[in-house]
Design a protein around this motif. Sequence first.
Motif: not given
Length: 635
Positions: A116-118, A175-179, A396-404, A414-424
């Motif tokens: 997932x890409x935030x 990666x098989x699937x990216x959101x 509006x931040x908050x991205x995750x890969x969750x399993x049950x 939460x600290x408002x880091x100025x980054x283009x994106x975060x890939x998980x």
Amino acid sequence: WQAKQKKKKRFLHFYYNTKFAFREIMISAVQNTQETSPLLSTTAGEVTKSNAAVCMGKKALVLVGLALFVVMAIVFYSASGSVAGTKGHVNDAAGFRYFEADTTATSTSDTFRGAVLEYQCLYHESYQWAEPSANGNRKYLGYTPVTTVEEAKYYQNLNLERITPFVESAAESGVDILVLGEFALNGLVFDRDEMFLYLEEVPDVSTCASPADCTPCNNEQFSSRPTLQQLSCLAQSNRLNLVVNYGDVVYCDSAVDEQCPSDGHYQYNTQIVFDFDGAVIAKYWKIHTYNEKEYNVPAVENYVSFTVTSPNDASKTADFGIIICYDSMYETPLAPLIDAGITNVVMSHWWVNTPPTMDISTWTQAVSQTYGINLLVAASVWFNIDGGYDIGPSASSGSAILSQGTVVADWYNTQNDDIIGKLLIGDVPINIENNAQELGLDFGGYVPTDIAPGSLALCEDSMILNNKKPLRRKDHGSTFTQTLSCGGFTCTASVTVESTMFRHGEYAQLDQKERNYLFMYIMSGYYGTPDGGNVSYYEHFCSISVCDESCYAALPGFTTHTMFSDISISGNFGEDSTLFKLVGDYSGKSADDVAEGLAVTRSGDDVVVSGEDVNEVLLGLSVIGRVFDKDAVSV
């Protein structure tokens, strides 16, 4: 996994207790030194020789203390084993920083590799504000919309250029699937006519004679739809399945469709799925929009699932369902998807975080745990403006890969880091059993109750515990219990404070964001007013949390220092309610290990959610009881 969690708890317990003890030693040493020799001379900017010696002595004491603390931590850490597993940060060739969930895992026939890409999207500078005044407020000057298709496509192309390196990194990682997140290509656009300039007609898979007819990349049939062409080519060239949030246009004729809008077309908030050949294999129209005047609500609810094949192993396939943001609060489309056997779900969002009571990080973990599903969650963020203040990506931040309910990988800025994106990136099991039978999700048709708008009552109440005073060292071991009632809903919250960093009197010198207050909040009834077919949902909500002096922990810089040993929430949530347990850790992210360990006891309408010997630094616990049968729509 359980062994690792126990080691993690022991390490955190050791860390905070040692930190508190070391802090006390240093405070005492400094105070004793200051009693015998003032630090500064009477001449500003000068330090006497004797005072310089005092400074050197204090520095040496600090360094010795820090060295002892580090040695103790290393010894304990070595004895306990790694608490971080194989998680770590990785820089790709282009220098983009992303978070790889498991650098040593090898995807097998029983797992798929999801990502997932935030993303912090660029958008048209529509909102015009004056320079901040002395108190930080800024006067709103007006709104300038995008007026041409060329201008709209310019911003979309900029976002696609910034997103592309992350897609390439995902492909290189197998990666098989990216959101991607909601509104990632154009940002928030609230005007219907303006949004139309960004949109293109998305092909209906059922009408394509062959996959080639639904493949926009290098296809002349899509020459007037450049954004779809670029997305299709992005999936094709990187050989991965790509899930993108965009907008669909469906033209209509009022002569045959009495619901046809006056401008002659429908606009839908749409999730599009491209396979690794670039073909559109699914599209889903968002059912539950959130104040989205620019989009229509589908006249008939659509529940969409799709099957993807791994680009890395042709024998491996997985079925996914689709939801968008606010959909997750309702019974549909999740219930019918789960009832049909879907256990993997993709979700794009542009959430509105409201910590300490609720944010997307804790909410999606609760959804994944309650329904027993794999959930891939991607956020879009921007530097938001709220009441004249910039509150940043944390809104509006908050991205995750969750399993049950278990966090495979997550990110909450939460600290408002100025980054283009975060890939998980993370591997999750394909074949899992969900909780449909346990939850009674025997879907027979979701029909909200017709109700007059004036009957959509909502009540809420809150209070700061401990006589509105911050928690201090003297509160160690204390139990705080409070009961609030609202609209027939009664909730009791109780917490026992294991430890907190600051002693009596010291908190007065702290910044207000560093002070820890105990805050209780309850809400009961209908949330939101139906608009354009939207449904108001019915819930009982109760939370106990730590917050700063303003009790709005989304502000950057807030830190909770409070460790709880016991925590519980009890109330008449309802015999037929579906429960969601939201637990935030010290950083505001989901504390999935704590959430999993909470016991739930039911007796008729009464519900108790409790945890003993938690021994974690937490932001708090919220319990939501959703009563789907009471959801309502205006008549």
